[in-house]
Write an enzyme that holds these catalytic residues in place. Structure first.
Site, PDB file in Angstrom:
ATOM      1  N   ASP A  32      46.761  33.851  38.439  1.00 37.50           N
ATOM      2  CA  ASP A  32      47.190  33.585  39.814  1.00 37.50           C
ATOM      3  C   ASP A  32      47.706  32.146  39.896  1.00 37.50           C
ATOM      4  O   ASP A  32      47.092  31.218  39.359  1.00 37.50           O
ATOM      5  CB  ASP A  32      46.010  33.779  40.781  1.00 37.50           C
ATOM      6  CG  ASP A  32      46.455  33.829  42.224  1.00 37.50           C
ATOM      7  OD1 ASP A  32      46.293  34.884  42.858  1.00 37.50           O
ATOM      8  OD2 ASP A  32      46.969  32.803  42.733  1.00 37.50           O
ATOM      9  N   ILE A  33      48.847  31.981  40.584  1.00 33.11           N
ATOM     10  CA  ILE A  33      49.487  30.656  40.622  1.00 33.11           C
ATOM     11  C   ILE A  33      48.684  29.651  41.462  1.00 33.11           C
ATOM     12  O   ILE A  33      48.780  28.443  41.231  1.00 33.11           O
ATOM     13  CB  ILE A  33      50.955  30.787  41.113  1.00 33.11           C
ATOM     14  CG1 ILE A  33      51.813  29.663  40.587  1.00 33.11           C
ATOM     15  CG2 ILE A  33      51.033  30.920  42.613  1.00 33.11           C
ATOM     16  CD1 ILE A  33      53.304  29.927  40.696  1.00 33.11           C
ATOM     17  N   ASN A  88      43.368  43.259  48.690  1.00 27.08           N
ATOM     18  CA  ASN A  88      43.659  43.152  50.126  1.00 27.08           C
ATOM     19  C   ASN A  88      44.785  44.100  50.529  1.00 27.08           C
ATOM     20  O   ASN A  88      45.789  44.218  49.815  1.00 27.08           O
ATOM     21  CB  ASN A  88      44.071  41.714  50.458  1.00 27.08           C
ATOM     22  CG  ASN A  88      42.975  40.703  50.125  1.00 27.08           C
ATOM     23  OD1 ASN A  88      41.798  40.989  50.313  1.00 27.08           O
ATOM     24  ND2 ASN A  88      43.360  39.543  49.623  1.00 27.08           N
ATOM     25  N   GLN A  95      46.313  40.250  52.918  1.00 25.03           N
ATOM     26  CA  GLN A  95      47.378  40.519  51.934  1.00 25.03           C
ATOM     27  C   GLN A  95      48.593  39.666  52.279  1.00 25.03           C
ATOM     28  O   GLN A  95      49.087  39.719  53.412  1.00 25.03           O
ATOM     29  CB  GLN A  95      47.762  42.005  51.931  1.00 25.03           C
ATOM     30  CG  GLN A  95      48.747  42.355  50.828  1.00 25.03           C
ATOM     31  CD  GLN A  95      49.096  43.847  50.771  1.00 25.03           C
ATOM     32  OE1 GLN A  95      48.730  44.605  51.662  1.00 25.03           O
ATOM     33  NE2 GLN A  95      49.808  44.249  49.735  1.00 25.03           N
ATOM     34  N   HIS A 101      48.076  44.731  44.287  1.00 27.93           N
ATOM     35  CA  HIS A 101      47.528  43.959  43.162  1.00 27.93           C
ATOM     36  C   HIS A 101      46.021  43.855  43.296  1.00 27.93           C
ATOM     37  O   HIS A 101      45.476  43.913  44.396  1.00 27.93           O
ATOM     38  CB  HIS A 101      48.151  42.563  43.078  1.00 27.93           C
ATOM     39  CG  HIS A 101      48.098  41.805  44.364  1.00 27.93           C
ATOM     40  ND1 HIS A 101      48.989  42.015  45.394  1.00 27.93           N
ATOM     41  CD2 HIS A 101      47.238  40.858  44.796  1.00 27.93           C
ATOM     42  CE1 HIS A 101      48.697  41.219  46.399  1.00 27.93           C
ATOM     43  NE2 HIS A 101      47.624  40.521  46.083  1.00 27.93           N
ATOM     44  N   HIS A 103      42.779  41.437  42.413  1.00 30.37           N
ATOM     45  CA  HIS A 103      42.335  40.089  42.011  1.00 30.37           C
ATOM     46  C   HIS A 103      41.071  40.204  41.159  1.00 30.37           C
ATOM     47  O   HIS A 103      40.145  40.934  41.523  1.00 30.37           O
ATOM     48  CB  HIS A 103      41.929  39.265  43.235  1.00 30.37           C
ATOM     49  CG  HIS A 103      43.020  38.934  44.189  1.00 30.37           C
ATOM     50  ND1 HIS A 103      43.637  37.707  44.215  1.00 30.37           N
ATOM     51  CD2 HIS A 103      43.588  39.651  45.188  1.00 30.37           C
ATOM     52  CE1 HIS A 103      44.541  37.690  45.193  1.00 30.37           C
ATOM     53  NE2 HIS A 103      44.524  38.857  45.803  1.00 30.37           N
TER      54      HIS A 103
HETATM   55  P1  5GP Z   1      47.018  38.495  48.439  1.00 29.37           P
HETATM   56  O1  5GP Z   1      46.728  37.422  49.457  1.00 29.37           O
HETATM   57  O2  5GP Z   1      48.301  39.220  48.759  1.00 29.37           O
HETATM   58  O3  5GP Z   1      45.865  39.408  48.181  1.00 29.37           O
HETATM   59  O4  5GP Z   1      47.213  37.733  47.078  1.00 29.37           O
HETATM   60  C1  5GP Z   1      48.432  37.228  46.636  1.00 29.37           C
HETATM   61  C2  5GP Z   1      48.123  36.316  45.472  1.00 29.37           C
HETATM   62  O5  5GP Z   1      49.298  36.129  44.730  1.00 29.37           O
HETATM   63  C3  5GP Z   1      47.628  34.936  45.903  1.00 29.37           C
HETATM   64  O6  5GP Z   1      46.349  34.679  45.316  1.00 29.37           O
HETATM   65  C4  5GP Z   1      48.712  33.997  45.384  1.00 29.37           C
HETATM   66  O7  5GP Z   1      48.199  32.779  44.917  1.00 29.37           O
HETATM   67  C5  5GP Z   1      49.361  34.805  44.289  1.00 29.37           C
HETATM   68  N1  5GP Z   1      50.774  34.512  44.075  1.00 29.37           N
HETATM   69  C6  5GP Z   1      51.738  34.426  45.045  1.00 29.37           C
HETATM   70  N2  5GP Z   1      52.935  34.186  44.477  1.00 29.37           N
HETATM   71  C7  5GP Z   1      52.726  34.154  43.129  1.00 29.37           C
HETATM   72  C8  5GP Z   1      53.591  33.942  42.008  1.00 29.37           C
HETATM   73  O8  5GP Z   1      54.796  33.741  42.135  1.00 29.37           O
HETATM   74  N3  5GP Z   1      53.008  33.986  40.777  1.00 29.37           N
HETATM   75  C9  5GP Z   1      51.678  34.210  40.603  1.00 29.37           C
HETATM   76  N4  5GP Z   1      51.214  34.229  39.354  1.00 29.37           N
HETATM   77  N5  5GP Z   1      50.839  34.404  41.632  1.00 29.37           N
HETATM   78  C10 5GP Z   1      51.348  34.373  42.872  1.00 29.37           C
END
Ligand code: 5GP
Ligand code: ZN
Length: 138
Positions: A32-33, A88, A95, A101, A103
């Site tokens: 995760d970035i 999420n 989300q 995805h 985590h």
């Molecule tokens: P969500 O909030 O949708 O469950 O999680 C999205 C996740 O994707 C976040 O933890 C965020 O840091 C990660 N993320 C968003 N953009 C990128 C990206 O371009 N590369 C990577 N590796 N992770 C990303």
């Protein structure tokens, strides 16, 4: 967001670089970035699904099977003391990327990560109504 403009579709296809730790014909697993903890990674299917409502059972099974393997690798490589698996669905649930995805968040003593909810007392009658409604919808 349409899948034509989906960042995780682009990452899955390799059009945008990612710190990949595993890939096969169905999935990419990457760091995760903006990690919650050391080793926070994401499993993304190559195919676009918005969320769990879109996902087919076979892909869901494969994702969780892969998660067991990645979780063990994280534990062995990092020596984490616990692991949260978080997924999420919908903005209200946190989300931010509308491509399904999973985590994997390794946990460490004093890491100050907050994953959870406030438990409420339940009402027996309401629980029974909910149980019936949900059961009928399956
Ligand atoms: P969500 O909030 O949708 O469950 O999680 C999205 C996740 O994707 C976040 O933890 C965020 O840091 C990660 N993320 C968003 N953009 C990128 C990206 O371009 N590369 C990577 N590796 N992770 C990303
Ligand atoms: Zn996508």
């Amino acid at each position: 967001m349409s899948k034509d403009n989906c960042i995780f579709c682009k990452i899955a296809k390799g059009e945008i670089p990612s710190a990949t730790i595993y890939e096969d014909s169905h999935f990419r697993v990457m760091m995760d970035i903006n990690p919650a903890t050391k080793g926070h990674c994401l499993i993304i299917p190559r195919e676009h699904f918005d969320n769990i409502y879109d996902l087919d059972g076979e892909t869901a099974g494969k994702i969780f099977s892969l998660a067991t393997c990645i979780a063990r690798a994280l534990k062995d490589a990092l020596g984490c003391e616990g692991m949260n698996i978080v997924q999420n669905n919908g903005e209200i649930a946190g989300q931010t990327v509308m491509h399904f995805h999973l985590h994997l968040i390794p946990r460490y003593k004093d890491d100050e990560v907050k994953v959870g909810w406030v438990p409420h007392a339940s009402d027996e009658k309401e629980l029974e109504e909910l149980r019936r409604a949900i059961k009928a919808a399956i």
